[in-house]
Each structure stands twice: as structure tokens, then as C-alpha cells.
Scaffold this active site. Structure first.
Site, PDB file in Angstrom:
ATOM      1  N   LYS A  75       5.481  42.293 -16.111  1.00 23.14           N
ATOM      2  CA  LYS A  75       6.409  41.191 -15.869  1.00 23.14           C
ATOM      3  C   LYS A  75       7.283  41.567 -14.684  1.00 23.14           C
ATOM      4  O   LYS A  75       8.010  42.563 -14.727  1.00 23.14           O
ATOM      5  CB  LYS A  75       7.258  40.915 -17.109  1.00 23.14           C
ATOM      6  N   LEU A 133       8.620  32.356 -20.744  1.00 25.44           N
ATOM      7  CA  LEU A 133       8.936  30.924 -20.816  1.00 25.44           C
ATOM      8  C   LEU A 133       9.597  30.438 -19.527  1.00 25.44           C
ATOM      9  O   LEU A 133      10.564  29.677 -19.543  1.00 25.44           O
ATOM     10  CB  LEU A 133       9.833  30.618 -22.017  1.00 25.44           C
ATOM     11  N   GLY A 175       4.575  36.402 -19.502  1.00 31.38           N
ATOM     12  CA  GLY A 175       5.491  35.300 -19.260  1.00 31.38           C
ATOM     13  C   GLY A 175       6.735  35.408 -20.107  1.00 31.38           C
ATOM     14  O   GLY A 175       6.752  36.065 -21.150  1.00 31.38           O
ATOM     15  N   GLU A 224      -0.213  44.171 -28.478  1.00 31.12           N
ATOM     16  CA  GLU A 224       0.855  44.313 -27.489  1.00 31.12           C
ATOM     17  C   GLU A 224       2.158  44.769 -28.139  1.00 31.12           C
ATOM     18  O   GLU A 224       2.598  44.195 -29.131  1.00 31.12           O
ATOM     19  CB  GLU A 224       1.057  42.974 -26.775  1.00 31.12           C
ATOM     20  N   LEU A 276      -1.617  35.687 -30.234  1.00 28.00           N
ATOM     21  CA  LEU A 276      -0.829  35.276 -31.389  1.00 28.00           C
ATOM     22  C   LEU A 276       0.375  36.191 -31.539  1.00 28.00           C
ATOM     23  O   LEU A 276       0.241  37.418 -31.492  1.00 28.00           O
ATOM     24  CB  LEU A 276      -1.668  35.350 -32.667  1.00 28.00           C
TER      25      LEU A 276
END
Length: 375
Positions: free
Chosen positions: A269, A299, A297, A220, A169
Site C-alpha cells: 500500500k 477504500l 486498498g 493476509e 474474504l
């Protein structure tokens, strides 16, 4: 490195900028996205092409880089350094850019496209070249900020029923404990995490401590991207493990962060750290500290998503990543092959390189700019 001995030449390059509409409104503490501008770099050599996707944004909200700045750097500096040259492996391509500082996302476009090109030249899957062995990887979903608690719970339920193995979330000050509490009460047993995208300060430690009640796998990037000291202090004040994203742009950053106790998990990433080779080094540093990594990610279209999936086949990717089904985001993707998770597992694309094929016909309909470069 395996499969050495086969040189490859970079003869030409294309830069393509596409614009893809998202299927839903995606809100984080950075703001709201309704579409994604997708810069692509396509390297050509000996009848083969390698493709990579830039994950920088139009504005420097995530890290310092921007799309415009990255494209200028590609045109004026990075591509002239590699076009017409022959290389032993993709790390040699990265070495050709070694005298330039920073700009890791732009650098990653070159390096990642070179990995795809080299793997296709060799006829080997990218994950195999990177040292991975998995045929499928665990995936979760990242859910943006919703209009209310019930909307959050309903969206979580939809993805739990689809089999996703981790729910993340997005949170921000004023929208944190409420959605987490509602989600945990509705789903006592799911693997649940939150992502703050640097929206908090150490003064918010008391608020973040309240999240300890909800058995989160990690929080995070709660604090500023460049503040390892305060992350280490926050880690001492709360029980929930911290995961670092923006704070880790290299293997050296990972070593500092883990040695300081600023985090116990790393969101890796590939573009943020400058490409696959540095990603492997970050992976190895984290493994030496006993810290798991997972693949975040940005997007991405299917191009970037395929790179992420192959990287996730390395052994220390021990938590589900953000590489969920492409159909969640796009009515139509930029690749021909579907990238769809089944029961929370994403199959690794088979075939040489990333194992996916650019859909040139569809790409032409969403292209905003295109240019070609030769030596």
C-alpha cells in the site's frame, strides 16, 4: 530516474476533507464502516496541480496515524518545508521531509501529490515515471464480513460473474473456516484469499491450519502488525503462504520479513510505506527474494485508486490487487473519469500524471473542511 532535468515549483497547497457515504456496510475485524472520510492534499505549481489522498483513519486502528494528527503535521511541519521551493523531482520533496521520523501516511500525501504534479508538468503518465509498462492491471475484490455463509457465497458469486480474478474474504476469530469452506465448495477453481487484519495470535495456529484444506493463495496479516517473529513461526506451522500488510512499512521491513520467512507475499500500500519512491524500493526488495507483491486498498476514492493503479504497472505486481471498480463503493466518485474494471482487468488511466481529474463541483457538496496554504 527518467525525465530528469525539468524542475518544478510548489507554490501553494490546499487541504480538503470530504465525507463519502459507502454504498454498502463494510465489516472487518477492526469494525464496521458506512462512510469514508477522505483527506486530500492538492499541490499547485506553474498552473498545474497534483492531488493525493490520505488513507489514515479517524482512529489509529490500522497503523498509528490519524486524520487529525496528519493534518496537524501537514499544516505545521511538512507544508512549510516545501512551499515556495523548487525541486528536481518528487524524491527531492521527500528528502525535504527526511529529518522527520515516521508518519509515513502523512508524508505520502506530500510525496504522492508531488509525483502527480511533476508528471503533469512533464506531460507524462505517472506509471511511466515510476517504471511501469502495463496498459491494464489484474484486479480482485475485498469482501467484508457477511451475515452468514449463504450471504457470503451469494456476494462472491456476484463478483465472480463480473469477472474479478481474485476473491478476498475478511475473517476474524469465530468467522473463518465457515465462510471459506462454503465459498470453496461453491467455487472450486477461483483464486481465493483471506484477510485477518491482525485478529489472531500464534495460539490460533491450529485454527488457521484448518484453512490449509481450501487451497488459499495466501492468508493476509493473521497476527499482530509488529510481530515478525510469530509470523515466521506460524509460516512454519501451516502450508498456506502468509501475506504481510501492516507489518511492512518500508523496504527495510520487507527485507527483514522476507529474510525471516515471516511471509512470502507482500500487500504493498503506497501510503503505508510513505509514497511511491519507497513503494518502488519495497517492490524491488520483494522481487530480489522472488516474492510477489500486489496493491492493497484502503477504500480510496478515485484519487487514491488512480495512484494505486499506476503503481501496479510495475513488473513484480504479479497478483491481482484491491483496485476494483469505483462504482462498487460510491454512488458518485471524486473524479470525473470512471475507473471501472472489465473482466477483472482495470485499464490504466491515460494522460499526464494520474490521468484523472478532480470533480470540483461534486467535491464542494461533500467537503467538511477546506484550507489554503502559501509560502
Amino acid at each position: 530516474m527518467a525525465h530528469t532535468g525539468r524542475m518544478f515549483k510548489i507554490e501553494a497547497a490546499e487541504i480538503v476533507v470530504a465525507r463519502l457515504p459507502l454504498k454498502f456496510r463494510f465489516e472487518t475485524s477492526f469494525g464496521v464502516q458506512t462512510h469514508k472520510v477522505v483527506p486530500l492534499l492538492i499541490l499547485h505549481g506553474e498552473g498545474v496541480q497534483g492531488v493525493a489522498e490520505g488513507t489514515m483513519e479517524a482512529r489509529p486502528m490500522y497503523r498509528e496515524e490519524t486524520i487529525a494528527g496528519a493534518l496537524d503535521l501537514l499544516r505545521g511541519t511538512f507544508l512549510p518545508a516545501i512551499l515556495g521551493q523548487t525541486f528536481a523531482n518528487p524524491e527531492a520533496v521527500a528528502d525535504a521531509l527526511g529529518s522527520y521520523r515516521g508518519n509515513r501516511m502523512a508524508r505520502a500525501m506530500v510525496e504522492m501529490a508531488a509525483w502527480d504534479l511533476w508528471a503533469r508538468t512533464l506531460g507524462v503518465p505517472l506509471g511511466t515515471l515510476l517504471g511501469g509498462h502495463k496498459e491494464q492491471v489484474e484486479v480482485g475484490v475485498s469482501l467484508g464480513i457477511q451475515a452468514g455463509e449463504q450471504a457470503t457465497v451469494d456476494l462472491v458469486r456476484k463478483h465472480v460473474e463480473q469477472g474479478y480474478r481474485r476473491i478476498k474474504l475478511k475473517i476474524k476469530p469465530g468467522w473463518d473456516v465457515q465462510p471459506v469452506r462454503a465459498t470453496r465448495e461453491a467455487f472450486p477453481d477461483i483464486r481465493l484469499t483471506v484477510d485477518a487484519n491482525s485478529a489472531y495470535t500464534l495460539a490460533d495456529a491450529g485454527r488457521l491450519r484448518q484453512l490449509d484444506e481450501y487451497d488459499l493463495t495466501y492468508i493476509e496479516q493473521p497476527l499482530a502488525w509488529d510481530d515478525l517473529v510469530d509470523h515466521a513461526e506460524l509460516a512454519r506451522r501451516i502450508r498456506t503462504p502468509l501475506c504481510l500488510d501492516e507489518s511492512v512499512a518500508s523496504a527495510a521491513d520487507a527485507r527483514k520479513a522476507l529474510a525471516l520467512g515471516a511471509g512470502g507475499v507482500i500487500n504493498l500500500k503506497v501510503a503505508r510505506v510513505g509514497g511511491h519512491a519507497e513503494s518502488r524500493r519495497v517492490h524491488d526488495v520483494a522481487q530480489s527474494f522472488g516474492a510477489p507483491v500486489w496493491c492493497g486498498g484502503m477504500l480510496e476514492s478515485g484519487i487514491g485508486r488512480a495512484h494505486n493503479i499506476h503503481l501496479s504497472t510495475l513488473p513484480n505486481f504479479r497478483l491481482p490487487g484491491d483496485t476494483s471498480s469505483a462504482s462498487r463503493y460510491w454512488e458518485r466518485d471524486l473524479i470525473q473519469e470512471p475507473l471501472e474494471a472489465v473482466d477483472g482487468l482495470m485499464p490504466v488511466p491515460q494522460g499526464p500524471g494520474t490521468g484523472v481529474t478532480l470533480d470540483r463541483e461534486f467535491l464542494a457538496t461533500v467537503t467538511e473542511a477546506q484550507e489554503e496554504h502559501r509560502a
